[in-house]
Write an enzyme that holds these catalytic residues in place. Structure first.
Site, mmCIF file in Angstrom:
data_model
loop_
_atom_site.group_PDB
_atom_site.id
_atom_site.type_symbol
_atom_site.label_atom_id
_atom_site.label_comp_id
_atom_site.label_asym_id
_atom_site.label_seq_id
_atom_site.Cartn_x
_atom_site.Cartn_y
_atom_site.Cartn_z
ATOM 1 N N PRO A 1 0.831 -1.213 0.000
ATOM 2 C CA PRO A 1 0.000 0.000 0.000
ATOM 3 C C PRO A 1 0.862 1.259 0.000
ATOM 4 O O PRO A 1 1.897 1.299 0.663
ATOM 5 C CB PRO A 1 -0.792 -0.107 1.309
ATOM 6 C CG PRO A 1 -0.666 -1.512 1.745
ATOM 7 C CD PRO A 1 0.627 -2.024 1.186
ATOM 8 N N LYS B 1 5.158 5.052 4.375
ATOM 9 C CA LYS B 1 4.386 3.823 4.202
ATOM 10 C C LYS B 1 4.220 3.057 5.510
ATOM 11 O O LYS B 1 3.956 1.861 5.497
ATOM 12 C CB LYS B 1 5.073 2.931 3.165
ATOM 13 C CG LYS B 1 5.065 3.539 1.765
ATOM 14 C CD LYS B 1 5.713 2.590 0.801
ATOM 15 C CE LYS B 1 6.008 3.267 -0.521
ATOM 16 N NZ LYS B 1 6.902 2.449 -1.335
ATOM 17 N N ASN C 1 5.134 2.221 -6.376
ATOM 18 C CA ASN C 1 5.270 1.864 -7.789
ATOM 19 C C ASN C 1 4.084 2.315 -8.648
ATOM 20 O O ASN C 1 4.267 2.692 -9.800
ATOM 21 C CB ASN C 1 5.465 0.352 -7.910
ATOM 22 C CG ASN C 1 6.148 -0.016 -9.205
ATOM 23 O OD1 ASN C 1 7.003 0.724 -9.697
ATOM 24 N ND2 ASN C 1 5.750 -1.122 -9.797
ATOM 25 N N ARG D 1 11.560 -2.914 -10.093
ATOM 26 C CA ARG D 1 10.099 -2.930 -10.081
ATOM 27 C C ARG D 1 9.552 -2.927 -11.498
ATOM 28 O O ARG D 1 10.115 -2.279 -12.387
ATOM 29 C CB ARG D 1 9.555 -1.680 -9.348
ATOM 30 C CG ARG D 1 10.073 -1.505 -7.938
ATOM 31 C CD ARG D 1 9.676 -2.627 -7.018
ATOM 32 N NE ARG D 1 8.247 -2.818 -6.946
ATOM 33 C CZ ARG D 1 7.440 -2.216 -6.077
ATOM 34 N NH1 ARG D 1 7.933 -1.400 -5.173
ATOM 35 N NH2 ARG D 1 6.145 -2.444 -6.078
#
Ligand SMILES: [Zn+2]
Length: 325
Positions: free
Chosen positions: A2, A50, A222, A301
């Site tokens: 998230p 985060k 991302n 990523r």
């Protein structure tokens, strides 16, 4: 995992429980002893980047002096500009009445971790499918590989004295003495430092690597990376040093705007409709490219971009991405 806007929503779900004592605990976590949370009072809830941080203090009866103190401290903490300082002060609270806590917990022999000096802030770091729910459990929305419909197993469940409860899924938890807070790098904070972020973006590194650097763009993940590069029409491997200041400013505007729009739609129960992330075509109908990009030796990523809407910027020697191929 998230990203910033989801974390803000998690925090909003926890805030109605601030000030309430934990009446019952559950969950599968082995990182912490979930029973340590029994009879503690949730004192504060903060989000930094985060991570979600919940502060707990020893709870006494609703009319006890500690309860009053807790309320006062909560009010002070919510108005404080430097939460870390408040956190250190509050870290002393459980040590003040550890015996009382044990008495309240009757046969419970464990002393809360908080009282052992590890700190009274519980830090949550969420995995890919991590989430927080209030007063409801997550239900399976599809069968697993064996064809079973198994509901996700919560890592932690906190039942509060009001009868409400919080459920935490797919997260790692550990006790700490204070939140690691730096609102100046948080894209969703009013104190976000644009100048420092712009300096970071000017580095001669591919722009998609810099955007994921949590030292400058805490909360940016991302999905946001892919979407804002598309919105700003910048190729993900473009070196920041090759971009004009106006391009970098525009990228930063996109980052802030996209993140707050995403948060806003989350709070209204609406989903995200990505333009490029996990898409095969861009909104203009061009074929989208996909690649696994990241610094050598660092975390790579999946990245999506449209070669027509986000053309490569060529450096002086004519090679689009020297040193990256
Ligand atoms: Zn396109």
């Amino acid at each position: 995992m998230p990203e910033g806007p989801s974390l803000r929503k998690f925090q909003l779900l926890t805030s109605p429980f601030v000030g309430q004592a934990v009446a019952k605990v559950g969950g599968s976590s082995r990182k912490i002893n979930v029973n340590d949370l029994n009879a503690l009072r949730l004192q504060d809830s903060q989000v930094h980047g985060k991570n979600l941080y919940l502060a707990f203090v020893a709870a006494e009866g609703p009319l006890g002096p500690a309860a009053e103190e807790t309320v006062l401290r909560t009010e002070a903490a919510s108005g404080a500009s430097c939460p870390a300082q408040g956190g250190q002060e509050q870290a002393c609270a459980p040590q003040t009445h550890p015996q009382d806590v044990r008495e309240l917990q009757h046969s419970q022999p464990e002393v809360p971790d908080a009282a052992e000096g590890l700190g009274n802030w519980l830090r949550f770091h969420f995995g890919l499918f991590g989430s927080v729910r209030a007063n409801e459990f997550s239900r399976a929305n599809k069968a697993n590989k064996r064809g079973d419909w198994k509901d996700p197993i919560p890592r932690l469940v906190l039942h509060f004295e009001s009868g409400g409860f919080l459920v935490f899924y797919n997260c790692r938890m550990h006790w700490c003495s204070s939140p690691r807070a730096d609102p100046t790098s948080d894209i969703l904070s009013a104190e976000f430092h644009r100048g420092r972020a712009l300096d970071a973006l000017r580095a001669p590194d591919p722009i998609c690597y810099t955007l994921l650097d949590q030292r400058y763009f805490s909360g940016l993940g991302n999905i946001i990376k892919n979407e804002i590069l598309y919105l700003a029409k910048i190729h993900p491997l473009t070196k920041g040093s090759l971009l004009a200041s106006s391009d970098l400013e525009r990228l930063l505007d996109c980052a802030v705007q996209f993140s707050s729009d995403w948060l806003h739609s989350k709070l209204h129960g609406k989903g995200l409709h990505p333009q490029i992330y996990q898409k095969e075509q861009c909104p203009l109908g061009h074929a989208v490219m996909k690649g696994t990009l990241g610094p050598s030796g660092g975390f790579k990523r999946l990245t999506w971009w449209c070669p027509q809407c986000q053309p490569a910027v060529r450096s002086g020697d004519g090679h689009p991405f020297p040193g990256t191929e």
